[in-house]
Design a protein around this motif. Structure first.
Motif, PDB file in Angstrom:
ATOM      1  N   SER A  84       0.843  -1.200   0.000  1.00 51.40           N
ATOM      2  CA  SER A  84       0.000   0.000   0.000  1.00 51.40           C
ATOM      3  C   SER A  84       0.872   1.242   0.000  1.00 51.40           C
ATOM      4  CB  SER A  84      -0.943   0.023   1.215  1.00 51.40           C
ATOM      5  OG  SER A  84      -0.248   0.335   2.396  1.00 51.40           O
ATOM      6  N   CYS A  85       0.271   2.379  -0.294  1.00 54.22           N
ATOM      7  CA  CYS A  85       0.819   3.711  -0.023  1.00 54.22           C
ATOM      8  C   CYS A  85       2.155   3.960  -0.721  1.00 54.22           C
ATOM      9  CB  CYS A  85       0.956   3.934   1.483  1.00 54.22           C
ATOM     10  SG  CYS A  85      -0.587   3.778   2.391  1.00 54.22           S
ATOM     11  N   GLN A  86       2.072   4.419  -1.953  1.00 52.71           N
ATOM     12  CA  GLN A  86       3.281   4.617  -2.748  1.00 52.71           C
ATOM     13  C   GLN A  86       3.337   6.056  -3.265  1.00 52.71           C
ATOM     14  OE1 GLN A  86       2.057   1.153  -4.998  1.00 52.71           O
ATOM     15  NE2 GLN A  86       1.662   2.406  -6.825  1.00 52.71           N
ATOM     16  N   ALA A  87       3.716   6.976  -2.392  1.00 58.25           N
ATOM     17  CA  ALA A  87       3.852   8.376  -2.778  1.00 58.25           C
ATOM     18  C   ALA A  87       5.100   8.539  -3.635  1.00 58.25           C
ATOM     19  CB  ALA A  87       3.923   9.268  -1.546  1.00 58.25           C
ATOM     20  N   TYR A  88       4.898   8.888  -4.890  1.00 59.58           N
ATOM     21  CA  TYR A  88       6.009   9.031  -5.840  1.00 59.58           C
ATOM     22  C   TYR A  88       7.023  10.059  -5.352  1.00 59.58           C
ATOM     23  CZ  TYR A  88       8.191   9.520 -10.489  1.00 59.58           C
ATOM     24  OH  TYR A  88       9.070   9.541 -11.553  1.00 59.58           O
ATOM     25  N   HIS A  89       6.526  11.168  -4.818  1.00 59.67           N
ATOM     26  CA  HIS A  89       7.396  12.273  -4.419  1.00 59.67           C
ATOM     27  C   HIS A  89       8.162  11.996  -3.139  1.00 59.67           C
ATOM     28  CE1 HIS A  89       3.388  12.812  -2.685  1.00 59.67           C
ATOM     29  NE2 HIS A  89       3.997  13.320  -1.637  1.00 59.67           N
ATOM     30  N   ASP A  90       7.815  10.905  -2.425  1.00 57.09           N
ATOM     31  CA  ASP A  90       8.491  10.586  -1.164  1.00 57.09           C
ATOM     32  C   ASP A  90       9.653   9.621  -1.332  1.00 57.09           C
ATOM     33  OD1 ASP A  90       7.154  12.246   0.526  1.00 57.09           O
ATOM     34  OD2 ASP A  90       5.990  10.699   1.538  1.00 57.09           O
ATOM     35  N   GLY A  91       9.813   9.037  -2.509  1.00 61.28           N
ATOM     36  CA  GLY A  91      10.946   8.138  -2.671  1.00 61.28           C
ATOM     37  C   GLY A  91      10.744   7.116  -3.753  1.00 61.28           C
ATOM     38  N   TYR A  92      11.753   6.262  -3.901  1.00 61.99           N
ATOM     39  CA  TYR A  92      11.750   5.236  -4.935  1.00 61.99           C
ATOM     40  C   TYR A  92      10.933   4.027  -4.499  1.00 61.99           C
ATOM     41  CZ  TYR A  92      15.483   7.967  -7.057  1.00 61.99           C
ATOM     42  OH  TYR A  92      16.196   8.982  -7.636  1.00 61.99           O
ATOM     43  N   PHE A  93      10.419   3.307  -5.492  1.00 64.94           N
ATOM     44  CA  PHE A  93       9.601   2.120  -5.231  1.00 64.94           C
ATOM     45  C   PHE A  93      10.477   0.873  -5.151  1.00 64.94           C
ATOM     46  CE2 PHE A  93       5.756   4.179  -7.604  1.00 64.94           C
ATOM     47  CZ  PHE A  93       5.628   5.104  -6.580  1.00 64.94           C
ATOM     48  N   THR A  94      11.555   0.987  -4.392  1.00 63.93           N
ATOM     49  CA  THR A  94      12.558  -0.081  -4.306  1.00 63.93           C
ATOM     50  C   THR A  94      11.946  -1.413  -3.874  1.00 63.93           C
ATOM     51  OG1 THR A  94      14.197   1.590  -3.713  1.00 63.93           O
ATOM     52  CG2 THR A  94      14.763  -0.707  -3.267  1.00 63.93           C
ATOM     53  N   ALA A  95      11.014  -1.364  -2.950  1.00 62.02           N
ATOM     54  CA  ALA A  95      10.425  -2.609  -2.443  1.00 62.02           C
ATOM     55  C   ALA A  95       9.768  -3.411  -3.567  1.00 62.02           C
ATOM     56  CB  ALA A  95       9.408  -2.301  -1.355  1.00 62.02           C
ATOM     57  N   TYR A  96       9.236  -2.733  -4.575  1.00 58.41           N
ATOM     58  CA  TYR A  96       8.590  -3.452  -5.676  1.00 58.41           C
ATOM     59  C   TYR A  96       9.584  -4.284  -6.480  1.00 58.41           C
ATOM     60  CZ  TYR A  96       3.871  -1.502  -5.403  1.00 58.41           C
ATOM     61  OH  TYR A  96       2.587  -1.205  -5.026  1.00 58.41           O
ATOM     62  N   ARG A  97      10.813  -3.827  -6.593  1.00 58.57           N
ATOM     63  CA  ARG A  97      11.820  -4.621  -7.312  1.00 58.57           C
ATOM     64  C   ARG A  97      12.044  -5.933  -6.579  1.00 58.57           C
ATOM     65  NH1 ARG A  97      13.446  -4.789 -12.343  1.00 58.57           N
ATOM     66  NH2 ARG A  97      13.117  -2.527 -12.310  1.00 58.57           N
ATOM     67  N   HIS A  98      12.085  -5.907  -5.258  1.00 59.55           N
ATOM     68  CA  HIS A  98      12.227  -7.136  -4.478  1.00 59.55           C
ATOM     69  C   HIS A  98      10.955  -7.980  -4.557  1.00 59.55           C
ATOM     70  CE1 HIS A  98      16.053  -5.801  -2.865  1.00 59.55           C
ATOM     71  NE2 HIS A  98      15.503  -4.652  -2.493  1.00 59.55           N
ATOM     72  N   LEU A  99       9.808  -7.344  -4.538  1.00 60.64           N
ATOM     73  CA  LEU A  99       8.537  -8.058  -4.629  1.00 60.64           C
ATOM     74  C   LEU A  99       8.446  -8.830  -5.943  1.00 60.64           C
ATOM     75  CD1 LEU A  99       5.660  -8.328  -3.204  1.00 60.64           C
ATOM     76  CD2 LEU A  99       4.939  -6.617  -4.871  1.00 60.64           C
TER      77      LEU A  99
END
Length: 541
Positions: A173-188
């Motif tokens: 949940s909760c993926q604010a683009y302006h707050d940082g990279y979506f690094t966790a999705y690469r691991h997911l």
């Protein structure tokens, strides 16, 4: 008629409606206005994709979702220029072919066909592929003109009545683009999963600066049209393009089928039914809600029954994985009573405890409980948005609570738990997002008695990026753990959890990254918990 003109005309019409009539008239007006821009209501020409598309149109990747036995939804959006209104395409229908195969090289085709990318739907494509085998991995791709999409991997649900060894899912949940990279999705993307549940705040309505907020781009500049809050259909469509262009999010979608539900930021922070966050006229807000709901459906792997009608969209739905798991996906935003004492209040009282207040609306509440009565699943799982368990925010005799969570709707929560008990639900699991931290709760029969019976389990996933890097122990850790003895885990880093539903127990593994303001952080399993089938109660392992 383009979206901007539609919305201008609708606002003019809504402004003429008396306040006493807006609830009954504005929703219908919004539905009618947005219905004038649907396939079949206008005569868009069909374009030759070979000449209409001169650049790669698959810049936003591919996705799949809502797996059923022998069926799954495939999605893509043609967008050679994703950051421009209209995606860089003509106002014309474009044919898109699709293939589903047993192997990644597409040497054994299972199904193929042709769909249409309609300009009225911003050239998005939804294909409900039927006739597939049960509980099977498949690969899929699209073709438009001479361009071929990335390959996606998906999986169908097991056969009705199937008895399984396990089901493995992830919650995000909760993926604010302006707050940082979506690094966790690469691991997911690298996880071995049957399905991913997205529990809300897929995007945020807030402005994104030309450098991408804390991403601080040095190699690109985002157009100025992103540096404003989303209000119109065009705004929301462009915001989805920005989010879906993230390579880590694209990788996760390409790896797993997603089951999505929204919270507030897909439309506006903390809205409740027809009540907006701020002092905007309600008729204006319903127009905004109609635009947000339309863009949400367009940009998610959802079936036609979820297609909105103006400011209304039925997102709650039920998926079954054999006799092993029933998933009742809730919408706790569209039908709720307004937050007690006004948004931002946190002291409970007679208004918040009013027994008529509802989080789900009467129809959805009845649907949920009726579904439990008919369920023969080992695990009954409720993916939803906001914290379900009691969460006292201080140690005062009358503790502060969040009025935007189920604590602000205690009668509604009590009815749901009474319904589960009456239905004989032994293994109740609630999956939650929203709060940008990880929690693991025992759901208690009596919240104020730590020794009362445990009737279920709630797992709350942290954010993908919202709140920036976070911390292992937030500043509220001591207070929350002392005030809430049924709270068994609390962590403030970014990430997700995986949940393995076995025959004898369910196991949650909370996985975190130590930074999202910089790229490439490793993933760590911060904690693992189990709850036994037939004997709810969390144990750390």
């Amino acid at each position: 008629m383009n979206a901007t003109h539609q919305e201008q005309e609708l606002r003019a019409a809504a402004a003429a409606i008396g306040r006493r009539r807006f609830l009954t008239v504005t929703g219908a007006a919004a539905a009618l206005a947005f219905a004038t821009n649907l396939p079949g209501t206008a005569r868009a020409a069909e374009a030759d994709a070979r000449t209409a598309i001169t650049e790669d149109p698959f810049t936003l990747g591919v996705a799949s979702g809502d797996p059923l036995p022998g069926s799954v939804v495939l999605w893509t959006r043609l967008a050679p220029k994703p950051y421009e209104p209209g995606n860089g395409l003509p106002e014309a229908r474009i044919p898109v072919s699709w293939e589903v195969a047993h192997d990644r090289r597409f040497s054994r085709i299972a199904r193929r066909g042709t769909a249409t990318a309609h300009p009225e739907f911003n050239h998005t494509v939804h294909v409900d592929v039927a006739g597939l085998a049960f509980d099977r991995v498949y690969y899929y791709r699209f073709r438009a003109g001479r361009w071929i999409s990335p390959v996606g991997r998906t999986r169908t649900a097991p056969a009705p009545g199937a008895r399984l060894t396990d089901v493995k899912l992830a919650a995000v949940s909760c993926q604010a683009y302006h707050d940082g990279y979506f690094t966790a999705y690469r691991h997911l993307a690298a996880e071995d999963l049957d399905v991913v549940f997205h529990l809300g705040d897929y995007l945020y309505e807030y402005a994104v600066t030309p450098t991408g907020g804390v991403r601080a781009y040095t190699d690109r500049v985002l157009p100025d049209l992103y540096n404003r809050e989303t209000l119109t259909l065009e705004d929301y469509r462009l915001r989805y393009a920005l989010y879906k262009s993230d390579p880590d999010l694209m990788a996760a979608h390409a790896a797993h089928p997603f089951v999505v539900t929204w919270d507030d930021h897909e439309t506006e922070n903390n809205y409740a039914d027809e009540t907006p966050e701020n002092d905007v006229p309600p008729e204006e807000f319903l127009i905004r809600r109609a635009a947000a709901y339309r863009a949400y459906w367009e940009n998610q792997p959802l079936r036609s029954p979820q297609q909105p009608s103006g400011p209304d969209m039925q997102l709650y739905r039920r998926l079954k994985f054999g006799r092993h798991a029933q998933f009742d996906i809730l919408d706790t935003r569209q039908y709720r009573s307004n937050q007690a004492y006004g948004d931002g209040s946190d002291i409970p009282g007679p208004e918040s405890e009013d027994p008529t207040r509802t989080m789900t609306g009467e129809t959805q509440e009845r649907w949920l409980i009726d579904g439990w009565r008919k369920s023969n699943a080992l695990w009954n799982v409720v993916p939803q948005q906001v914290t379900f368990s009691q969460r006292k925010l201080d140690l005062n005799p009358v503790a502060k609570v969040s009025m935007d969570s189920w604590d602000g709707y205690p009668a509604s929560r009590a009815r749901v738990l009474a319904g589960a008990e009456a239905a004989g639900i032994d293994n109740l699991l609630v999956l939650t997002g929203d709060v940008h931290v990880s929690y693991a709760f025992d759901i208690k029969k009596d919240w104020n008695d730590p020794n009362s019976r445990t009737v279920g389990t709630e797992f709350v996933t942290t954010s993908i990026s919202s709140g920036k890097d976070g911390a292992d122990k937030p500043s509220t850790w001591d207070t929350y753990t002392q005030a809430n003895p049924h709270l068994k885990w609390f962590n403030g880093r970014r990430g997700y959890y995986t949940l393995t539903l076995g025959r004898e127990q369910a196991r949650a593994d909370f996985k975190t990254v130590n930074a999202v303001t910089t790229q490439g952080a490793p993933i760590t399993t911060a904690a693992s918990f189990v709850t036994e089938a037939g004997n709810p109660g969390l144990k750390q392992v």
